[in-house]
Scaffold this motif. Structure first.
Motif, PDB file in Angstrom:
ATOM      1  N   ALA A   1       0.853  -1.187   0.000  1.00 57.49           N
ATOM      2  CA  ALA A   1       0.000   0.000   0.000  1.00 57.49           C
ATOM      3  C   ALA A   1       0.893   1.242   0.000  1.00 57.49           C
ATOM      4  CB  ALA A   1      -0.902  -0.009   1.227  1.00 57.49           C
ATOM      5  N   PRO A   2       0.404   2.364  -0.523  1.00 56.32           N
ATOM      6  CA  PRO A   2       1.238   3.574  -0.587  1.00 56.32           C
ATOM      7  C   PRO A   2       1.822   3.978   0.764  1.00 56.32           C
ATOM      8  CG  PRO A   2      -0.750   3.854  -1.897  1.00 56.32           C
ATOM      9  CD  PRO A   2      -0.901   2.550  -1.183  1.00 56.32           C
ATOM     10  N   ALA A   3       1.041   3.855   1.835  1.00 52.56           N
ATOM     11  CA  ALA A   3       1.549   4.252   3.152  1.00 52.56           C
ATOM     12  C   ALA A   3       2.709   3.366   3.579  1.00 52.56           C
ATOM     13  CB  ALA A   3       0.425   4.188   4.186  1.00 52.56           C
ATOM     14  N   GLY A   4       2.609   2.054   3.327  1.00 56.44           N
ATOM     15  CA  GLY A   4       3.688   1.138   3.694  1.00 56.44           C
ATOM     16  C   GLY A   4       4.958   1.415   2.920  1.00 56.44           C
ATOM     17  N   SER A   5       4.830   1.645   1.623  1.00 59.42           N
ATOM     18  CA  SER A   5       5.998   1.959   0.800  1.00 59.42           C
ATOM     19  C   SER A   5       6.641   3.266   1.241  1.00 59.42           C
ATOM     20  CB  SER A   5       5.585   2.056  -0.670  1.00 59.42           C
ATOM     21  OG  SER A   5       5.092   0.823  -1.137  1.00 59.42           O
ATOM     22  N   MET A   6       5.794   4.222   1.578  1.00 60.30           N
ATOM     23  CA  MET A   6       6.285   5.525   2.000  1.00 60.30           C
ATOM     24  C   MET A   6       7.127   5.425   3.275  1.00 60.30           C
ATOM     25  SD  MET A   6       3.883   8.769   2.909  1.00 60.30           S
ATOM     26  CE  MET A   6       2.700   8.116   1.719  1.00 60.30           C
ATOM     27  N   LEU A   7       6.651   4.636   4.224  1.00 55.62           N
ATOM     28  CA  LEU A   7       7.377   4.492   5.479  1.00 55.62           C
ATOM     29  C   LEU A   7       8.691   3.734   5.282  1.00 55.62           C
ATOM     30  CD1 LEU A   7       4.423   3.737   7.911  1.00 55.62           C
ATOM     31  CD2 LEU A   7       5.767   5.828   7.771  1.00 55.62           C
ATOM     32  N   CYS A   8       8.680   2.725   4.397  1.00 55.79           N
ATOM     33  CA  CYS A   8       9.921   1.993   4.101  1.00 55.79           C
ATOM     34  C   CYS A   8      10.952   2.916   3.476  1.00 55.79           C
ATOM     35  CB  CYS A   8       9.622   0.813   3.172  1.00 55.79           C
ATOM     36  SG  CYS A   8       8.801  -0.582   3.957  1.00 55.79           S
TER      37      CYS A   8
ATOM     38  N   GLU B   1      14.707   4.393   4.835  1.00 59.59           N
ATOM     39  CA  GLU B   1      15.977   4.407   4.097  1.00 59.59           C
ATOM     40  C   GLU B   1      16.570   5.813   4.072  1.00 59.59           C
ATOM     41  OE1 GLU B   1      19.237   3.637   1.463  1.00 59.59           O
ATOM     42  OE2 GLU B   1      18.251   2.677   3.154  1.00 59.59           O
ATOM     43  N   ASP B   2      15.726   6.838   3.949  1.00 61.45           N
ATOM     44  CA  ASP B   2      16.230   8.214   4.009  1.00 61.45           C
ATOM     45  C   ASP B   2      16.921   8.475   5.341  1.00 61.45           C
ATOM     46  OD1 ASP B   2      15.254   8.812   1.491  1.00 61.45           O
ATOM     47  OD2 ASP B   2      13.354   9.607   2.238  1.00 61.45           O
ATOM     48  N   PHE B   3      16.297   8.008   6.432  1.00 62.16           N
ATOM     49  CA  PHE B   3      16.909   8.169   7.747  1.00 62.16           C
ATOM     50  C   PHE B   3      18.237   7.420   7.823  1.00 62.16           C
ATOM     51  CE2 PHE B   3      12.511   8.815   9.794  1.00 62.16           C
ATOM     52  CZ  PHE B   3      12.641  10.193   9.727  1.00 62.16           C
ATOM     53  N   GLY B   4      18.258   6.212   7.272  1.00 63.58           N
ATOM     54  CA  GLY B   4      19.484   5.411   7.301  1.00 63.58           C
ATOM     55  C   GLY B   4      20.621   6.082   6.554  1.00 63.58           C
ATOM     56  N   ARG B   5      20.302   6.675   5.428  1.00 62.81           N
ATOM     57  CA  ARG B   5      21.334   7.377   4.650  1.00 62.81           C
ATOM     58  C   ARG B   5      21.851   8.595   5.403  1.00 62.81           C
ATOM     59  NH1 ARG B   5      18.840   8.210  -1.242  1.00 62.81           N
ATOM     60  NH2 ARG B   5      20.878   9.198  -1.584  1.00 62.81           N
ATOM     61  N   GLU B   6      20.933   9.335   5.995  1.00 61.73           N
ATOM     62  CA  GLU B   6      21.362  10.506   6.770  1.00 61.73           C
ATOM     63  C   GLU B   6      22.230  10.085   7.952  1.00 61.73           C
ATOM     64  OE1 GLU B   6      19.572  14.323   9.269  1.00 61.73           O
ATOM     65  OE2 GLU B   6      18.195  12.787   8.501  1.00 61.73           O
ATOM     66  N   ARG B   7      21.815   9.022   8.635  1.00 58.42           N
ATOM     67  CA  ARG B   7      22.572   8.542   9.797  1.00 58.42           C
ATOM     68  C   ARG B   7      23.995   8.135   9.405  1.00 58.42           C
ATOM     69  NH1 ARG B   7      19.208   4.686  11.364  1.00 58.42           N
ATOM     70  NH2 ARG B   7      20.259   3.048  10.181  1.00 58.42           N
ATOM     71  N   ALA B   8      24.121   7.418   8.280  1.00 58.77           N
ATOM     72  CA  ALA B   8      25.444   6.981   7.833  1.00 58.77           C
ATOM     73  C   ALA B   8      26.320   8.179   7.463  1.00 58.77           C
ATOM     74  CB  ALA B   8      25.305   6.037   6.633  1.00 58.77           C
ATOM     75  N   PHE B   9      25.720   9.145   6.795  1.00 58.26           N
ATOM     76  CA  PHE B   9      26.486  10.309   6.342  1.00 58.26           C
ATOM     77  C   PHE B   9      26.943  11.157   7.528  1.00 58.26           C
ATOM     78  CE2 PHE B   9      27.591  12.716   2.548  1.00 58.26           C
ATOM     79  CZ  PHE B   9      27.904  13.960   3.079  1.00 58.26           C
ATOM     80  N   VAL B  10      26.016  11.460   8.422  1.00 57.95           N
ATOM     81  CA  VAL B  10      26.370  12.290   9.574  1.00 57.95           C
ATOM     82  C   VAL B  10      27.354  11.555  10.482  1.00 57.95           C
ATOM     83  CG1 VAL B  10      25.456  13.396  11.661  1.00 57.95           C
ATOM     84  CG2 VAL B  10      24.215  13.589   9.496  1.00 57.95           C
ATOM     85  N   GLY B  11      27.144  10.246  10.651  1.00 57.97           N
ATOM     86  CA  GLY B  11      28.074   9.465  11.467  1.00 57.97           C
ATOM     87  C   GLY B  11      29.485   9.516  10.927  1.00 57.97           C
TER      88      GLY B  11
ATOM     89  N   ASP C   1       3.938  13.894   2.621  1.00 64.60           N
ATOM     90  CA  ASP C   1       3.043  12.826   2.181  1.00 64.60           C
ATOM     91  C   ASP C   1       2.439  12.084   3.365  1.00 64.60           C
ATOM     92  OD1 ASP C   1       3.502  13.416  -0.458  1.00 64.60           O
ATOM     93  OD2 ASP C   1       5.067  11.908  -0.716  1.00 64.60           O
ATOM     94  N   ILE C   2       3.241  11.887   4.399  1.00 65.86           N
ATOM     95  CA  ILE C   2       2.741  11.196   5.590  1.00 65.86           C
ATOM     96  C   ILE C   2       1.610  11.993   6.233  1.00 65.86           C
ATOM     97  CG2 ILE C   2       3.374  10.693   8.000  1.00 65.86           C
ATOM     98  CD1 ILE C   2       5.998   9.562   6.922  1.00 65.86           C
ATOM     99  N   LYS C   3       1.780  13.309   6.294  1.00 63.25           N
ATOM    100  CA  LYS C   3       0.709  14.149   6.850  1.00 63.25           C
ATOM    101  C   LYS C   3      -0.547  14.082   5.988  1.00 63.25           C
ATOM    102  CE  LYS C   3       3.868  17.356   9.130  1.00 63.25           C
ATOM    103  NZ  LYS C   3       4.417  18.724   9.158  1.00 63.25           N
TER     104      LYS C   3
END
Length: 209
Positions: free
Chosen positions: A134-141, A145-155, A190-192
């Motif tokens: 569903a669109p909501a599930g794909s959006m959260l996944c 990944e966006d959070f994971g990329r930011e975490r790796a970069f900032v780390g 989109d989440i909102k």
């Protein structure tokens, strides 16, 4: 004769070991296992990024532990990523760190190269996760990944020993990071729109940044 043949068949059937079939994996089970794989692969990407940025001085044990965990998830789960490519990325990171230790080469370009290769693998797993979702599930996944990329970069930025090392990053790295934050902003909107009010962490995220 017929009775003898029947008796022989009966004996041979009893002598065989029972066949134990592996239970079929449901689509939901496969999805959950791929999500777990994506999670630990994202953590391996982040920890490896910090290990490279530190020049091999820190995080080596954590990287090895995460590699073992990822290997376990791959062996038990459904097909998800190319193991050969993952092995090549790990070898690239190891060889690059050793080169830095021996010859003092810059770790900035190596970090971004390895980071980008890991991200390609995460994207492959992400595509499988978002299939028929569903669109909501794909959006959260994808937001994960966006959070994971930011975490790796900032780390990685925080793990560089000095500002001069961080300044050796290729310009594409900064552009990629900016694009990642833009995607996050779009997905928050989109989440909102989807009224997922239970998933609201913007204030805490802004404090971390």
């Amino acid at each position: 004769m017929a009775g003898t043949r029947h008796h022989q068949f009966h004996d041979s059937a009893e002598s065989r070991e029972p066949v134990r079939l592996k239970p079929a994996m449901s689509a939901y089970q496969a999805w959950c296992m791929r999500l777990e794989l994506l999670h630990v692969l994202q953590k391996e990407r982040g920890c490896t990024s910090m290990w490279i940025a530190s020049g091999g001085a820190d995080f080596e044990l954590a990287v090895k532990n995460l590699q073992t965990l990822v290997n376990e998830k791959i062996s038990r789960g459904p097909p998800g990523i190319c193991v050969e490519v993952l092995s090549q990325i790990r070898q690239m990171a190891h060889d690059g760190v050793q080169e830095h230790i021996m010859n003092g080469t810059s770790t900035g370009p190596l970090f971004y190269l390895v980071f980008a290769r890991y991200t390609d693998l995460c994207e492959q797993t992400l595509e499988l996760l978002c299939e028929k979702q569903a669109p909501a599930g794909s959006m959260l996944c994808r937001l994960k990944e966006d959070f994971g990329r930011e975490r790796a970069f900032v780390g990685a930025i925080l793990a560089f020993p000095d500002e001069a090392s961080a300044m050796q990053l290729p310009s594409a790295a900064c552009a990629d990071y900016t694009l990642c934050l833009l995607h996050q902003s779009e997905r928050w909107a989109d989440i909102k729109t989807q009224h997922l009010h239970w998933f609201q962490h913007e204030p805490e995220l802004n404090v971390l940044r």
